[in-house]
Design an enzyme around this catalytic site. Structure first.
Site, PDB file in Angstrom:
ATOM      1  N   SER A   1      45.476 -45.644 -41.064  1.00 65.02           N
ATOM      2  CA  SER A   1      44.060 -45.317 -40.971  1.00 65.02           C
ATOM      3  C   SER A   1      43.596 -44.265 -41.975  1.00 65.02           C
ATOM      4  CB  SER A   1      43.719 -44.872 -39.551  1.00 65.02           C
ATOM      5  OG  SER A   1      44.517 -43.784 -39.168  1.00 65.02           O
TER       6      SER A   1
ATOM      7  N   HIS B   1      42.846 -51.407 -37.830  1.00 62.67           N
ATOM      8  CA  HIS B   1      42.170 -51.528 -39.126  1.00 62.67           C
ATOM      9  C   HIS B   1      42.480 -52.830 -39.847  1.00 62.67           C
ATOM     10  CE1 HIS B   1      40.817 -47.378 -38.868  1.00 62.67           C
ATOM     11  NE2 HIS B   1      41.999 -47.128 -38.357  1.00 62.67           N
TER      12      HIS B   1
ATOM     13  N   LYS C   1      36.055 -51.568 -34.153  1.00 65.60           N
ATOM     14  CA  LYS C   1      35.963 -51.392 -35.603  1.00 65.60           C
ATOM     15  C   LYS C   1      35.394 -52.673 -36.220  1.00 65.60           C
ATOM     16  CE  LYS C   1      38.920 -47.506 -35.544  1.00 65.60           C
ATOM     17  NZ  LYS C   1      40.165 -47.048 -35.003  1.00 65.60           N
TER      18      LYS C   1
HETATM   19  C1  LIG Z   1      40.550 -46.130 -33.989  1.00 71.39           C
HETATM   20  C2  LIG Z   1      41.963 -46.351 -33.694  1.00 71.39           C
HETATM   21  C3  LIG Z   1      42.426 -46.433 -32.385  1.00 71.39           C
HETATM   22  C4  LIG Z   1      41.543 -46.151 -31.213  1.00 71.39           C
HETATM   23  O1  LIG Z   1      40.632 -47.160 -31.010  1.00 71.39           O
HETATM   24  P1  LIG Z   1      39.266 -46.889 -30.209  1.00 71.39           P
HETATM   25  O2  LIG Z   1      38.847 -48.242 -29.814  1.00 71.39           O
HETATM   26  O3  LIG Z   1      38.323 -46.216 -31.144  1.00 71.39           O
HETATM   27  O4  LIG Z   1      39.595 -46.021 -29.028  1.00 71.39           O
HETATM   28  C5  LIG Z   1      43.749 -46.762 -32.187  1.00 71.39           C
HETATM   29  N1  LIG Z   1      44.590 -46.945 -33.228  1.00 71.39           N
HETATM   30  C6  LIG Z   1      44.184 -46.825 -34.502  1.00 71.39           C
HETATM   31  C7  LIG Z   1      45.156 -47.047 -35.607  1.00 71.39           C
HETATM   32  C8  LIG Z   1      42.865 -46.512 -34.775  1.00 71.39           C
HETATM   33  O5  LIG Z   1      42.474 -46.366 -36.033  1.00 71.39           O
END
Ligand SMILES: *Cc1c(COP(=O)(O)O)cnc(C)c1O
Length: 403
Positions: free
Chosen positions: A191, A219, A250
């Site tokens: 990330s 991602h 996302k």
């Molecule tokens: C954003 C993210 C999460 C958490 O997801 P949410 O739905 O925002 O709680 C988990 N793992 C990774 C790698 C992330 O980037």
């Protein structure tokens, strides 16, 4: 408690942040928590009345506001309202939830899937349900905080391997006793750095040392693979990941998290994972939005090509200007600045010139590796990206990050 007169550890922690935030605000270097007033077509936002180009979005395929997805959410609200009757295990499960889980399973080519109310909670509850005292969980150093927290919460032996370093992963696997239960867990696209896990080698090592494999596709869902199915499709591997985790917040413009895999695994999680049993179900509108988004990804494959082309243009432009973008090959692009101060300064200048970018500083990244964590999406047009590159490069030269 009065924060001004007492002096215990809690008070000191609060005061530390109060002062840190205040100092940044005084110097016009505080960029967090800015309210966005309007999202315009995915690539632009309005902040404090000013229209800015958006380069900090996780909506990689530009699906926020997609008419089909909005319509699906509205229809679900009209049918079910805005909440559920409780937790999934009891009265909280609606047909929109089972439809979503079937859609995810079909998309990921698995037997089944289970959803939770956030990605963060998914990692926490799934890792701590599957793993326990005496087990070994082996995690990439750059894994997301929710994975780290899940590992810690599990009570298992927690070992970390050097980022994407397969020799180090093998050493960690060798160090665990042979007869012990092992889980290897990693992000698919990291990330903060934007690089891709060496999945083929990871799979080989998990097989060799008899370890379970869990991959977080927060991602990479919709980003990797010709049809956006993720890291297995990207490497041409078929069902090599035991626990396929992802988020619905996302690329999928909703909220929630999921695990896809074998039906026995999913059924176990439905009866044993505490976030499923003790936390409310996803709201119906969000569940329906997520279902529709998976369908849109399959119906509009041009979005995947476009986000990848945009990522390439952005990375090449930054490199050409002289920036270090580490090993990214995706639309997540670290723009290295060095010190935290430089990252704040670069952000400040870019924001003054109507580019919505955000800094990532220590301790989120190691000291000296402060950066912009910039992203492009399928909603950007090439000429918008050229303009963003101009703004970032000019600011980078003014600060002395590049020549
Ligand atoms: C954003 C993210 C999460 C958490 O997801 P949410 O739905 O925002 O709680 C988990 N793992 C990774 C790698 C992330 O980037």
């Amino acid at each position: 408690m009065d924060i001004h007169t007492t002096d215990d550890a809690v008070t000191r922690r609060i005061r530390f942040f109060t002062e840190r935030v205040m100092k940044l605000r005084e110097n016009d270097l505080y960029f967090y928590n800015q309210p966005i007033e309007e999202i315009k077509g995915g690539s632009r936002v309005i902040v404090r009345g000013r229209e800015m180009g958006m380069y900090a979005s996780y909506s990689y395929l530009g699906l926020i506001g997609h008419p089909r997805i909005n319509a699906a959410a509205k229809a679900a609200i009209d049918k079910f309202g805005t909440g559920t009757n409780g937790v999934r295990l009891l009265a909280g499960t609606l047909t929109v939830h089972t439809e979503l889980e079937e859609t995810i399973a079909a998309f990921k080519h698995t037997e089944a899937a289970v959803t939770y109310s956030s990605g963060y909670v998914t990692n926490l509850t799934v890792i701590s349900t599957l793993m326990g005292r005496g087990d070994y969980v082996i995690s990439d150093k750059l894994n997301h905080a929710s994975i780290v927290d899940g590992c810690l919460m599990s009570g298992a032996e927690f070992r970390r391997f050097k980022h994407n370093d397969m020799a180090d992963l093998e050493r960690r696997l060798q160090q665990a006793p042979g007869d012990v239960t092992k889980l290897v867990v990693a992000d698919a696209i990291f990330s903060m750095d934007g690089d891709v896990l060496d999945l083929p080698k990871t799979v080989e090592l998990c097989k060799k040392y008899n370890a379970w494999l869990m991959i977080d596709e927060a991602h990479s869902l919709g980003m990797l693979g010709k049809t956006g199915r993720g890291i297995e499709e990207h490497f041409g591997l078929d069902d090599v990941v035991d626990i396929k985790m992802g988020t619905l917040s996302k690329t999928i413009p909703s909220v929630g998290g999921y695990v896809a895999g074998r039906k026995e695994l999913v059924q176990y999680l439905r009866h044993a994972s505490r976030a499923y049993i003790f936390s409310a179900a996803l709201p119906p509108g969000q569940a329906a939005a997520a279902t529709e988004a998976f369908k849109v990804i399959l119906d509009e494959p041009w979005r995947i090509e476009k986000v990848n082309a945009n990522g390439e243009q952005f990375i090449n432009g930054l490199k050409h200007a002289g920036f270090d973008t580490l090993l990214t090959t995706t639309a997540i692009v670290p723009v290295l600045c060095g010190t935290d101060e430089r990252a704040y300064k670069l952000t400040q200048i870019c924001q003054h010139r109507d580019l919505f970018v955000l800094p990532v500083v220590s301790p989120a990244v190691p000291e000296g590796l402060a950066r912009l964590r910039a992203t492009v999406t399928a909603a950007h047009e090439p000429k918008e990206i050229d303009h963003a590159l101009d703004v970032i490069a000019t600011a980078g030269r003014e600060i002395g990050i590049i020549q």
